[in-house]
Design an enzyme around this catalytic site. Sequence first.
Site, PDB file in Angstrom:
ATOM      1  N   PHE F  39       0.855  -1.182   0.000  1.00 29.16           N
ATOM      2  CA  PHE F  39       0.000   0.000   0.000  1.00 29.16           C
ATOM      3  C   PHE F  39       0.895   1.237   0.000  1.00 29.16           C
ATOM      4  O   PHE F  39       1.697   1.437   0.921  1.00 29.16           O
ATOM      5  CB  PHE F  39      -0.925  -0.008   1.218  1.00 29.16           C
ATOM      6  CG  PHE F  39      -1.888  -1.160   1.234  1.00 29.16           C
ATOM      7  CD1 PHE F  39      -3.096  -1.085   0.545  1.00 29.16           C
ATOM      8  CD2 PHE F  39      -1.587  -2.337   1.909  1.00 29.16           C
ATOM      9  CE1 PHE F  39      -3.984  -2.152   0.540  1.00 29.16           C
ATOM     10  CE2 PHE F  39      -2.466  -3.408   1.912  1.00 29.16           C
ATOM     11  CZ  PHE F  39      -3.664  -3.323   1.221  1.00 29.16           C
ATOM     12  N   VAL F  77       2.204  -1.650   4.505  1.00 30.88           N
ATOM     13  CA  VAL F  77       1.920  -0.230   4.301  1.00 30.88           C
ATOM     14  C   VAL F  77       3.249   0.518   4.294  1.00 30.88           C
ATOM     15  O   VAL F  77       4.047   0.371   5.223  1.00 30.88           O
ATOM     16  CB  VAL F  77       1.012   0.291   5.438  1.00 30.88           C
ATOM     17  CG1 VAL F  77       0.808   1.804   5.319  1.00 30.88           C
ATOM     18  CG2 VAL F  77      -0.327  -0.435   5.436  1.00 30.88           C
ATOM     19  N   CYS F  78       3.492   1.296   3.243  1.00 27.12           N
ATOM     20  CA  CYS F  78       4.769   2.027   3.141  1.00 27.12           C
ATOM     21  C   CYS F  78       4.896   3.005   4.299  1.00 27.12           C
ATOM     22  O   CYS F  78       4.056   3.896   4.482  1.00 27.12           O
ATOM     23  CB  CYS F  78       4.844   2.783   1.821  1.00 27.12           C
ATOM     24  SG  CYS F  78       6.290   3.872   1.743  1.00 27.12           S
ATOM     25  N   ILE F  79       5.957   2.882   5.038  1.00 28.19           N
ATOM     26  CA  ILE F  79       6.093   3.669   6.270  1.00 28.19           C
ATOM     27  C   ILE F  79       6.269   5.157   5.985  1.00 28.19           C
ATOM     28  O   ILE F  79       5.701   5.996   6.693  1.00 28.19           O
ATOM     29  CB  ILE F  79       7.256   3.103   7.129  1.00 28.19           C
ATOM     30  CG1 ILE F  79       7.245   3.704   8.525  1.00 28.19           C
ATOM     31  CG2 ILE F  79       8.602   3.294   6.449  1.00 28.19           C
ATOM     32  CD1 ILE F  79       8.129   2.935   9.498  1.00 28.19           C
ATOM     33  N   ALA F  82       2.948   6.566   4.804  1.00 25.20           N
ATOM     34  CA  ALA F  82       1.974   6.531   5.895  1.00 25.20           C
ATOM     35  C   ALA F  82       2.232   7.635   6.912  1.00 25.20           C
ATOM     36  O   ALA F  82       1.298   8.226   7.449  1.00 25.20           O
ATOM     37  CB  ALA F  82       2.014   5.165   6.571  1.00 25.20           C
TER      38      ALA F  82
END
Lengths: 120, 120, 93, 93, 130, 130
Positions: F39, F77-79, F82
């Site tokens: 994501f 989820v791409c940190i 995010a």
Amino acid sequence: MTKRILALCRQAPYGNALAREGLEAVLAAAAMDQVADLLFCGDGVFQLLPEQSPAGIGQKSLQRNLQALPLFGVEQAYVCTKSLAQRGLDLEALSQGQLPLVPVDDSAALIATYDSVLSF
Amino acid sequence: MTKRILALCRQAPYGNALAREGLEAVLAAAAMDQVADLLFCGDGVFQLLPEQSPAGIGQKSLQRNLQALPLFGVEQAYVCTKSLAQRGLDLEALSQGQLPLVPVDDSAALIATYDSVLSF
Amino acid sequence: MSLHIVSKSPFSSTALSDCLDAFAEGDALLLIEDGVYALSGRMSERPAVQPVYCLAADAAARGLQIPDSVTAVDDAGWVALCAEHNPVVSWFK
Amino acid sequence: MSLHIVSKSPFSSTALSDCLDAFAEGDALLLIEDGVYALSGRMSERPAVQPVYCLAADAAARGLQIPDSVTAVDDAGWVALCAEHNPVVSWFK
Amino acid sequence: MKFSLAVYSAPHSSQAAASALRFARALLREGHQLYRVFFYCDGVHNGSSLSAPPQDETDLLAGWQALQQQHQLDLVVCIAAAQRRGVLSDSEASRLEKPAANLAAGFELAGLGQLADAVAQSDRLVTFGG
Amino acid sequence: MKFSLAVYSAPHSSQAAASALRFARALLREGHQLYRVFFYCDGVHNGSSLSAPPQDETDLLAGWQALQQQHQLDLVVCIAAAQRRGVLSDSEASRLEKPAANLAAGFELAGLGQLADAVAQSDRLVTFGG
């Protein structure tokens, strides 16, 4: 003094949320006695295609929102004839239901008559 | 076996985040020895205009990201010549800096040579 | 008289052409964000309508020159255009 | 041979025309989401490329008929098209 | 002159959110009034207290909050759009039995009627979207 | 065949997020493997635990979580994306001194390298955006 408000509806339904959230804003305004007129242009005219069945993509039909408009005092909607022609559509092929559609050739002149325009 | 990866960069910079986040993904992949080739097409060619100064709109220049690519092993970038022509741009007018730009007339043939295409 | 604000590139969006279809005599056009790409290349030479304004900061951000046919405005000028025209119509998709 | 997946309306986005510029002999085109509006009106009569597929659920959602020149697929067919082609190229803006 | 703004775009995704903040600052500087900023659609993310942009990127949340304090702005986040997208006040979080709240200080949740009211009460409505 | 998906769009804003979930279900039903869902961009909002769509709208979060449990999916989820957008794990929230965390169960934060790894390890990468 009541303002004349136009909702400019330019988005196709379902692909993004703006068509739905635009109609929800118009319904909410009408419920507060701020009745907006609607002008469907661009891909917004696709909101008026009949026989939409979005259950297969997990969405509710937008046509319910459109058909609710007259209950809140929105008595008609304008449709840009140039946008229809670009898409090979006829006004007669669109879903009128409880909401009569009025063709508009000169959207510039129509827009100029409003105090405020909400773009969706 | 290393895969041949193409990053297809179609967005103008600054108006939305995809141009920036696309380049960040390419840099991160290259840092992991997954070097991707880049093809700029559509409005993506605007990423290559020289003298971008986005401080006035509160953003950092994307050109720093582009110029960082060679440090990570990305030695050149492809540019769609048709996209340039549509926008009245010449390859010579673009910012080459450390990243040589290679014109591509047949993007279909180029795309076909890759194992995986990341769209941004 | 309306102020039309266009914020998308004319090369990838129909926002500008849809706007021009709804442009009346006496209206004004303001290009912001990616809308300033209308200044690029051929489209800048003969603007389809007059007057055309653009946000100077958005053009500078993108490395675009502002041709003589277009008036650059700063943020105060943007506010003034909105105050002078009504309605303000945004074309952003 | 590539599978090109287009998810935006050809009347308001250049996704489809950009895709067609990058379409090679042997490639396939799949219309999903608002991409299925390419089935509307004139564009449906003479598809610019072959073969063209579309997601049946997306066409039904929007009240569109699928012409004979286009093959309707369900979700399993969508997966099969992705498995049969490589690379898969998405055109979504 | 009395302005209201409608903001449909999330920060860090579209430039429109940053444009709205710049426009708000400029109109106040020019001596105009800002009756309300209504955050709708993806614009509700402007009211998230959890966004943490890198140090060298613009912090739009801090910008809105500073302007709100200085001018007692009415920053309204549409409650229906915010629920769908996960922007919740303390009371919404407990009502919906969600594990946390993330509506930032200076913003309040309210219904779509506040957009209609803003249109009715303002001389100008300017929309930031896309 | 081994698939990975890249999801760039938020639920309730673009149909692409729902399309990705449908495609994921279909490919697993057809007997393929799903190596990872990454994501990125606005897609990080798929991992928010706070979204609360109306009862009569599709709950994509519940859909991803059910599929994750059933197939032990790797939902990443791409940190960096995010952080900018306010999707934080407990440890990120405390590291960034933010008042709450909102990363949903079943999702994990990780770096962009996980996208590159997904491309390298999978036969097919399919992107859902716009």
